[in-house]
Design an enzyme around this catalytic site. Structure first.
Site, PDB file in Angstrom:
ATOM      1  N   HIS A  69       1.785 -12.092  -8.495  1.00 55.37           N
ATOM      2  CA  HIS A  69       2.112 -13.215  -7.410  1.00 55.37           C
ATOM      3  C   HIS A  69       2.727 -12.238  -6.130  1.00 55.37           C
ATOM      4  O   HIS A  69       3.061 -10.900  -6.483  1.00 55.37           O
ATOM      5  CB  HIS A  69       2.635 -14.289  -7.638  1.00 55.37           C
TER       6      HIS A  69
ATOM      7  N   ASP B 211       5.903  -1.968   1.585  1.00 56.72           N
ATOM      8  CA  ASP B 211       5.162  -2.999   2.333  1.00 56.72           C
ATOM      9  C   ASP B 211       3.740  -2.743   1.819  1.00 56.72           C
ATOM     10  O   ASP B 211       3.000  -1.716   1.947  1.00 56.72           O
ATOM     11  CB  ASP B 211       5.026  -2.653   3.789  1.00 56.72           C
ATOM     12  N   HIS B 212       3.092  -4.074   1.676  1.00 59.40           N
ATOM     13  CA  HIS B 212       1.730  -4.151   0.996  1.00 59.40           C
ATOM     14  C   HIS B 212       1.485  -3.232  -0.208  1.00 59.40           C
ATOM     15  O   HIS B 212       0.422  -2.600  -0.419  1.00 59.40           O
ATOM     16  CB  HIS B 212       0.592  -3.737   2.044  1.00 59.40           C
TER      17      HIS B 212
ATOM     18  N   GLU C 196      13.527 -13.656  -0.613  1.00 57.83           N
ATOM     19  CA  GLU C 196      12.229 -13.749  -1.221  1.00 57.83           C
ATOM     20  C   GLU C 196      11.326 -14.806  -0.869  1.00 57.83           C
ATOM     21  O   GLU C 196      10.134 -14.715  -0.603  1.00 57.83           O
ATOM     22  CB  GLU C 196      12.498 -13.787  -3.023  1.00 57.83           C
TER      23      GLU C 196
END
Lengths: 139, 139, 139, 139, 139, 139
Positions: free
Chosen positions: E39, E79-80, E126
């Site tokens: 997730h 990131d990503h 988060e």
């Protein structure tokens, strides 16, 4: 039709005052926004584009492309600038939030249409409590 | 000890540039913040006061009183103003967020102490992404 | 047409319960919102007005004027009040967010029209997760 | 007509990539969103329903009921899941924000209509800066 | 001492699961965070640096410099990405928010010290509801 | 030490008034907060716990466990309630934000300590502009 929105921001100075009016009249009409030595804001700009999602990508428009258009045509010209003095596309225009929306629309409506979708709305927050929206000259 | 915080805000213009430096040096050091025609921000200011809650009211300080002190001593003097030019308590001070925190502290530390509690912190957001905090000269 | 929006807020108590129903039925229908001793919220209210920007000022409506209308007609009557008991314009009306929107519309539609523009929307947040919108009796 | 909106959220992984394309083409089209090992987001979902407020309750729809529909039909199936792999109603669909809006619409349009009101809009934030909206197949 | 903070963000996938544990045990301990297919989240990162403002610039650290350090050492690598798989500085570390804070601290503590100031805190959201903070190994 | 924070919320009614004082004195001291028919707020509560991350899970405390403690001991007792009337642990206490922080601390300090970590702070927002913090009786 699906609508996609990209948020960008810029920080700028401005004042609301007509040069042909006296200081007294400007203060009467515009209040503290007429302060001769300027004031400024963190502007938050939301640009909404409508169209059909591409069958292969699922995108109405690639948001990286939309972001690039907004930066080149709008925020690179407004960020850390004086809206009354420094911005070619605002020359001769009172820099109210309303007029900024119209001017921003004109800057990006055609570059967006070149990507097979349509500019739907410009929404511009001057503060958390005040914002304007423009849906184009036909609405 | 309990800590209570009041948020206030002001919108102001400024630039970061030293008058004795050339335009080139100012732009090299301060980047687009040195723009000669100013830029501006929506500043969000958080003032934190510490003390014991009053037995009858449950208040460390009446937040209406705290808000009034902040407005009279700080935000009425900064809102819709030019931080380099218009503000007596910023004369001769580079209006970085850091220096603004120190100057705001000095403006309100004594008026708050007059109410039987202590100024604990000044937190100032220049943008959503940048802020400074100051806890007084002894920290 | 340009749309301008002003955000105001008020903090109020209410309960959702019909006096002619039993406590059991009210709790069955309204859940914890029926608590006999009230509960409350920080309501955030967005009022949107549409019109053409004035050629001289660039304003659809002076937002200080709009803010004054909202305060006098709406938030001064709702803030720190009990929506079921204290508010003349809510007498006999179940204070759901939906019904509040309709009642707020009626309070300000004419004062806004007196300034040469039109009330477009009332948007009312009861919590960060729940809000209602009303666009007038013709929509 | 009154419009009421309920916000829900879910955290999920996805990637944007077509399996029949090479890695190079996927990266060219989708950039870092094509990362083979996935990335993810905190999605914020706003569901807007329109209708007339019930005369007795003042509700267009009980928001607890609306929340339950959204959770059962949408967020319980998306939260802490992989949108490309784990979700029956997303099988064979590129998980762009646009396509997610359409798929979510289909999941809840009938369950909402069963309560005497109408689904008006799905608004889905992928990040604070990017969101999509869908108003149904007839708009 | 003045404290300045820069906010950056990254979107990443992860799962919380120990490979040496059974699926049942991982789900028992980590709940839906153990989902085998991952997730993800939009992480918001706040980095706080302390020091004395420079007499000429008024800066503790140039926030453009701080932003560049954070991007090069932290967010460009996260990131990503998949925090369990793709990130060299997270190899062998359970990607809880707590452990991410410690790992991020180690990445930037020295590059920041090279600018004459001190890393004070790593704060990592988060979700809007969950965050962790780390003040270094001596606190 | 790592600090982890969980946000929860509750909506409640209250008034600030001492029953032994006249209405005039209550209004003089507490202003509109003394309204006899109550008012209310959406309270946002942040609970911060400190400790060492568990070597196997990476958690200071499982945030699901922390959330459950807060709900059972605090928000289930405050949500949609009248803070002056309905709440056993607030009996005889003026429901200022300051006093609420102290009372909430007492409710959860021991249940948290039972999980091998320590309650560090209670931060309670009454509105977006006003909040209080408490770090325990020893600070």
């Amino acid at each position: 039709m699906i609508y996609v929105t990209r948020k960008e921001h810029f920080n700028a100075a401005h004042k609301l005052a007509r040069p042909e009016w006296s200081d007294e009249k400007n203060e009467e009409v515009f209040g503290k926004c007429a302060n001769a030595n300027w004031h400024g804001h963190n502007f938050n700009l939301y640009v909404t584009v409508k169209g059909e999602p591409n069958e292969l990508t699922g995108f109405v428009i690639d948001l990286k492309v939309l972001s690039k258009i907004i930066r080149e045509k709008v925020t690179d010209q407004l960020d850390h600038k004086n809206l009354n003095v420094d911005v070619p596309f605002m020359q001769g225009i009172m820099p109210s939030t309303e007029n900024l929306c119209i001017a921003i629309w004109k800057q990006i409506v055609e570059p967006i249409a070149a990507h097979g979708c349509y500019l739907h709305a410009i929404k511009l927050y001057e503060t958390e409590n005040n914002f304007a929206e423009y849906f184009g000259p036909e609405h």
